[in-house]
Scaffold this active site. Structure first.
Site, PDB file in Angstrom:
ATOM      1  N   ASN A  99       0.871  -1.178   0.000  1.00  0.00           N
ATOM      2  CA  ASN A  99       0.000   0.000   0.000  1.00  0.00           C
ATOM      3  C   ASN A  99       0.908   1.227   0.000  1.00  0.00           C
ATOM      4  OD1 ASN A  99      -1.797   2.044   0.501  1.00  0.00           O
ATOM      5  ND2 ASN A  99      -2.421   1.316   2.534  1.00  0.00           N
ATOM      6  N   TRP A 100       1.047   1.834  -1.168  1.00  0.00           N
ATOM      7  CA  TRP A 100       1.982   2.966  -1.283  1.00  0.00           C
ATOM      8  C   TRP A 100       1.412   4.242  -0.669  1.00  0.00           C
ATOM      9  CZ3 TRP A 100       4.374   2.626  -6.965  1.00  0.00           C
ATOM     10  CH2 TRP A 100       5.017   1.390  -7.090  1.00  0.00           C
ATOM     11  N   LYS A 101       0.111   4.229  -0.348  1.00  0.00           N
ATOM     12  CA  LYS A 101      -0.558   5.407   0.232  1.00  0.00           C
ATOM     13  C   LYS A 101      -0.309   6.633  -0.660  1.00  0.00           C
ATOM     14  CE  LYS A 101      -0.356   3.198   4.709  1.00  0.00           C
ATOM     15  NZ  LYS A 101      -0.317   3.310   6.156  1.00  0.00           N
ATOM     16  N   HIS A 136      -9.667   1.110   4.607  1.00  0.00           N
ATOM     17  CA  HIS A 136      -8.415   1.292   5.365  1.00  0.00           C
ATOM     18  C   HIS A 136      -8.665   2.241   6.531  1.00  0.00           C
ATOM     19  CE1 HIS A 136      -4.351   2.556   6.361  1.00  0.00           C
ATOM     20  NE2 HIS A 136      -3.944   1.428   5.799  1.00  0.00           N
ATOM     21  N   GLU A 150      -7.072   4.654   7.578  1.00  0.00           N
ATOM     22  CA  GLU A 150      -6.862   6.074   7.239  1.00  0.00           C
ATOM     23  C   GLU A 150      -8.064   6.652   6.500  1.00  0.00           C
ATOM     24  OE1 GLU A 150      -2.990   5.517   5.468  1.00  0.00           O
ATOM     25  OE2 GLU A 150      -2.237   4.979   7.452  1.00  0.00           O
ATOM     26  N   GLU A 165      -5.716  -5.037  10.388  1.00  0.00           N
ATOM     27  CA  GLU A 165      -4.716  -4.001  10.618  1.00  0.00           C
ATOM     28  C   GLU A 165      -5.051  -3.254  11.909  1.00  0.00           C
ATOM     29  OE1 GLU A 165      -2.551  -2.797   6.792  1.00  0.00           O
ATOM     30  OE2 GLU A 165      -4.335  -1.556   6.928  1.00  0.00           O
ATOM     31  N   GLY A 195       2.204   2.070  10.879  1.00  0.00           N
ATOM     32  CA  GLY A 195       3.211   3.122  10.790  1.00  0.00           C
ATOM     33  C   GLY A 195       3.904   3.457  12.097  1.00  0.00           C
ATOM     34  N   SER A 245       3.042  -2.289  10.402  1.00  0.00           N
ATOM     35  CA  SER A 245       4.471  -2.366  10.722  1.00  0.00           C
ATOM     36  C   SER A 245       5.112  -3.698  10.361  1.00  0.00           C
ATOM     37  CB  SER A 245       4.707  -2.027  12.199  1.00  0.00           C
ATOM     38  OG  SER A 245       4.350  -0.673  12.457  1.00  0.00           O
ATOM     39  N   GLY A 260       2.714  -1.189   4.339  1.00  0.00           N
ATOM     40  CA  GLY A 260       2.745   0.234   4.018  1.00  0.00           C
ATOM     41  C   GLY A 260       4.176   0.707   3.807  1.00  0.00           C
ATOM     42  N   GLY A 261       4.766   1.277   4.855  1.00  0.00           N
ATOM     43  CA  GLY A 261       6.087   1.904   4.751  1.00  0.00           C
ATOM     44  C   GLY A 261       7.139   1.032   4.090  1.00  0.00           C
TER      45      GLY A 261
HETATM   46  P1  PGA Z   1       2.618   0.199   7.684  1.00  0.00           P
HETATM   47  O1  PGA Z   1       1.169   0.438   7.036  1.00  0.00           O
HETATM   48  O2  PGA Z   1       3.171  -1.067   7.109  1.00  0.00           O
HETATM   49  O3  PGA Z   1       3.406   1.404   7.315  1.00  0.00           O
HETATM   50  O4  PGA Z   1       2.401   0.080   9.170  1.00  0.00           O
HETATM   51  C1  PGA Z   1       0.304  -0.634   6.792  1.00  0.00           C
HETATM   52  C2  PGA Z   1      -0.987  -0.146   6.186  1.00  0.00           C
HETATM   53  O5  PGA Z   1      -1.472   0.926   6.589  1.00  0.00           O
HETATM   54  O6  PGA Z   1      -1.558  -0.796   5.296  1.00  0.00           O
END
Ligand code: PGA
Length: 243
Positions: free
Chosen positions: A8-10, A93, A95, A160, A166, A205, A226-227
């Site tokens: 997930n590149w956000k 998600h 977010e 999640e 994050g 994470s 994500g990251g």
């Molecule tokens: P993260 O994000 O790996 O940076 O914790 C995961 C996500 O939000 O899908």
């Protein structure tokens, strides 16, 4: 079914860096046992998809609107993602739920729209830290699943925990396993035997250091990353941890 490692590149990736990342992932993607997916910003889905054509890496979106088309300024219909080359879409998600106030009912409507447009939905659920500290994580996730998934759901679920996204923190292995076993039971009750075919990703994470342990846990069907998905070497190392 193999595990699914989804990036997930956000809101990261102008054209040049997105293309460089996609190409670096594609270069290392041969011979992996898992399925691979990247979900870049919608503005680069088409060029990233072009760069990944003929490779084992699929492309998805990060959200879609529930409506087919119309007066929804700034939003994207599922068919637009499909038209741009996406085959998957992340929905619900945390977010989106936090920044845009998305409800379970809205997520359910988006799931229906995604499926109608030929996209496979990845539906995200997870508790906040306060909810976990209160011991309410299963109640919260159970409610999200009940409200977000249609009775004929055939996509992917991503667990999640909001507090793990994050932050560099993850639940214990026992807590991840317990939640995944709980989600599987909910899916079987809700969907019948086809609930067994729904992959349940862990997200929050995930990194090269914890991926082997997390991907080896019961009922973990892959990872939503994500990251660490923004660095090709890290994403590929996580993918090598998958089965
Ligand atoms: P993260 O994000 O790996 O940076 O914790 C995961 C996500 O939000 O899908």
């Amino acid at each position: 079914m193999g595990q699914l490692i989804a990036g997930n590149w956000k809101m990261n990736g102008l054209l040049a860096e997105a293309m460089a990342l996609a190409k670096a992932i594609a270069n290392g993607a041969g011979g992996l046992a898992c399925d691979l997916l990247v979900c870049p910003p919608a503005t680069v889905i088409r060029p990233v998809g072009g760069a990944l054509a003929g490779t084992p890496v699929a492309v998805g979106g990060q959200d879609c609107h529930a409506a087919v088309k119309g007066a929804h300024t700034g939003d994207l219909a599922a068919a637009m993602l499909r038209d741009a080359g996406a085959c998957w879409v992340i929905l619900g998600h945390s977010e989106r739920r936090t920044d845009h106030g998305e409800t379970d009912a809205q997520v359910a409507a988006k799931v229906a729209a995604a499926v109608a447009a030929g996209l496979t939905p990845i539906v995200c659920v997870g508790e906040t830290e306060a909810e976990r500290l209160a011991g309410r994580q299963e109640a919260v996730v159970g409610t999200q699943l009940a409200g977000s998934l249609p009775g004929d759901f055939a996509g992917v679920v991503a667990y999640e925990p909001v507090w793990a996204i994050g932050t560099g923190r993850t639940p214990t292995e026992a807590d991840v396993a317990a939640m995944h076993v709980f989600i599987r039971a909910v899916l079987l009750r809700r969907l019948g035997p086809s609930g067994q075919a729904v992959r349940i990703l862990y997200g929050g994470s995930v990194n090269p250091g914890n991926a082997v342990a997390l991907m080896g846990l019961p009922e973990v069907g892959g990872a939503l990353v994500g990251g660490a998905s923004l660095v090709a070497a890290n994403f590929l190392e996580i993918a090598r941890a998958a089965r």
